[in-house]
Enzyme design. Structure first.
Site, mmCIF file in Angstrom:
data_model
loop_
_atom_site.group_PDB
_atom_site.id
_atom_site.type_symbol
_atom_site.label_atom_id
_atom_site.label_comp_id
_atom_site.label_asym_id
_atom_site.label_seq_id
_atom_site.Cartn_x
_atom_site.Cartn_y
_atom_site.Cartn_z
ATOM 1 N N ASP A 205 0.640 -1.257 -0.066
ATOM 2 C CA ASP A 205 0.192 0.045 0.103
ATOM 3 C C ASP A 205 0.855 1.198 0.127
ATOM 4 O O ASP A 205 0.359 2.344 -0.057
ATOM 5 C CB ASP A 205 -0.935 0.024 1.088
ATOM 6 C CG ASP A 205 -2.131 1.039 1.032
ATOM 7 O OD1 ASP A 205 -2.573 1.054 -0.040
ATOM 8 O OD2 ASP A 205 -2.380 1.457 2.020
ATOM 9 N N SER A 229 -6.741 5.407 -0.427
ATOM 10 C CA SER A 229 -6.821 4.301 -1.228
ATOM 11 C C SER A 229 -8.333 3.812 -1.052
ATOM 12 O O SER A 229 -9.189 3.856 -0.199
ATOM 13 C CB SER A 229 -6.289 2.856 -0.289
ATOM 14 O OG SER A 229 -4.622 3.165 -0.391
ATOM 15 N N GLN A 279 -4.347 -1.036 -7.620
ATOM 16 C CA GLN A 279 -5.130 -0.591 -6.642
ATOM 17 C C GLN A 279 -5.809 0.781 -7.284
ATOM 18 O O GLN A 279 -5.081 1.387 -8.331
ATOM 19 C CB GLN A 279 -4.156 0.203 -5.718
ATOM 20 C CG GLN A 279 -4.926 0.793 -4.605
ATOM 21 C CD GLN A 279 -3.885 1.501 -3.528
ATOM 22 O OE1 GLN A 279 -3.407 2.683 -3.788
ATOM 23 N NE2 GLN A 279 -3.683 0.807 -2.396
#
Length: 294
Positions: A205, A229, A279
């Site tokens: 991430d 995110s 993502q």
């Protein structure tokens, strides 16, 4: 093992609080909200703890971030045992704070299996030797950080990350939406592959959505940027170790609708593709009333 690495491994372990229910602590990394990678790694850890005995390895996870998490509250995880098959096992995980879901994840596990093999080539980039770490750079620009987060950003980190051709987040310039990051744990880790899998989920991430900002000459460090995110997927292809150098090759093929899409490929130093990542995140620039024209 370093203290910061031990702390991260403990953070990802979780406490059992009932049948298929777990609790994890939260950690303040200096962001506005709880770091999404923490919840990803902890959710995968919760799912792993519900597996039947056997040689199960994660092969994919798909998560949606539903609400911002807080660093002040612990996180509770509830795991639904969706399926236990002969080859594959499936789990659904809901992460909550104060009774409200902040993330939902589907993850799948597989027994090791031989089959057809092909993979992408590793990008031809410089190795990690001689590249300053993100912490080294943060310490160089220590006085530019707000006092509230200065010590957090410049403290030792459990995962060392070295960015090739890094962006100056305080004075970004327009560049291609590409990023190459070498990363590894800062000390040797246990041989348990699940420990490495949860830590990789945590680490994926970092660095993704900022790559989508490159073509626009803005950064997460600038006033008025709203970055978060939205969803996150990881596919685990082959065995790896987080205490050995891994190259995270990231690109962003699209930005539209206030969102940026990023993709990542993770290679070991031998050029083997060990994982892939995708993502989409919020990349919104909020203009204050003072900055608007008449």
């Amino acid at each position: 093992m370093s203290d910061v690495l031990q702390e991260l491994m403990e953070l990802l372990k979780l406490e059992s609080i009932g049948v298929n229910r777990f609790r994890g602590r939260s950690q303040d990394l200096g962001f506005r909200n709880l770091f999404g990678g923490q919840v990803l790694g902890q959710s995968l850890s919760a799912a792993i703890q519900t597996l039947n005995h056997g040689d199960w390895n994660p092969h994919s996870l798909h998560a949606y971030f539903l609400r911002p998490g807080t660093v002040q509250d612990s996180v509770e995880f509830e795991v639904d045992v969706v399926r236990d098959g002969r080859t594959f096992a499936t789990r659904q995980v809901t992460a909550s704070q104060n009774g409200k879901a902040i993330l939902t994840m589907m993850c799948s596990f597989q027994h090791p299996e031989e089959g057809f093999e092909h993979m992408a080539d590793m990008p031809s980039v410089a190795g990690p030797e001689g590249i300053p770490s993100q912490v080294d750079l943060a310490r160089k620009f220590r006085d530019f950080f707000p006092e509230r987060v200065r010590d957090i950003y410049t403290a030792d980190k459990p995962i060392e990350m070295r960015v090739i051709d890094p962006v100056n987040i305080f004075a970004p310039q327009k560049k291609e939406p590409l990023k190459h990051v070498w990363m590894r744990a800062d000390a040797p880790m246990p041989d348990d592959p699940h420990v490495h899998s949860t830590m990789l989920a945590y680490a994926t991430d970092f660095n993704l959505i900022p790559t989508a900002l490159h073509p626009h000459a803005v950064s997460v460090g600038q006033k008025g940027m709203q970055v978060a995110s939205l969803d996150h997927s990881v596919w685990f292809h082959r065995p790896f170790r987080m205490d050995e150098w891994l190259l995270y090759a990231i690109d962003s093929p699209n930005g539209s609708g206030g969102r940026g899409l990023c993709r990542g490929q993770i290679f070991n130093q031998q050029g083997v593709l060990v994982a892939s990542v995708a993502q989409e995140g919020l990349i919104r620039q909020v203009v204050s009333d003072e900055g608007k024209g008449d």
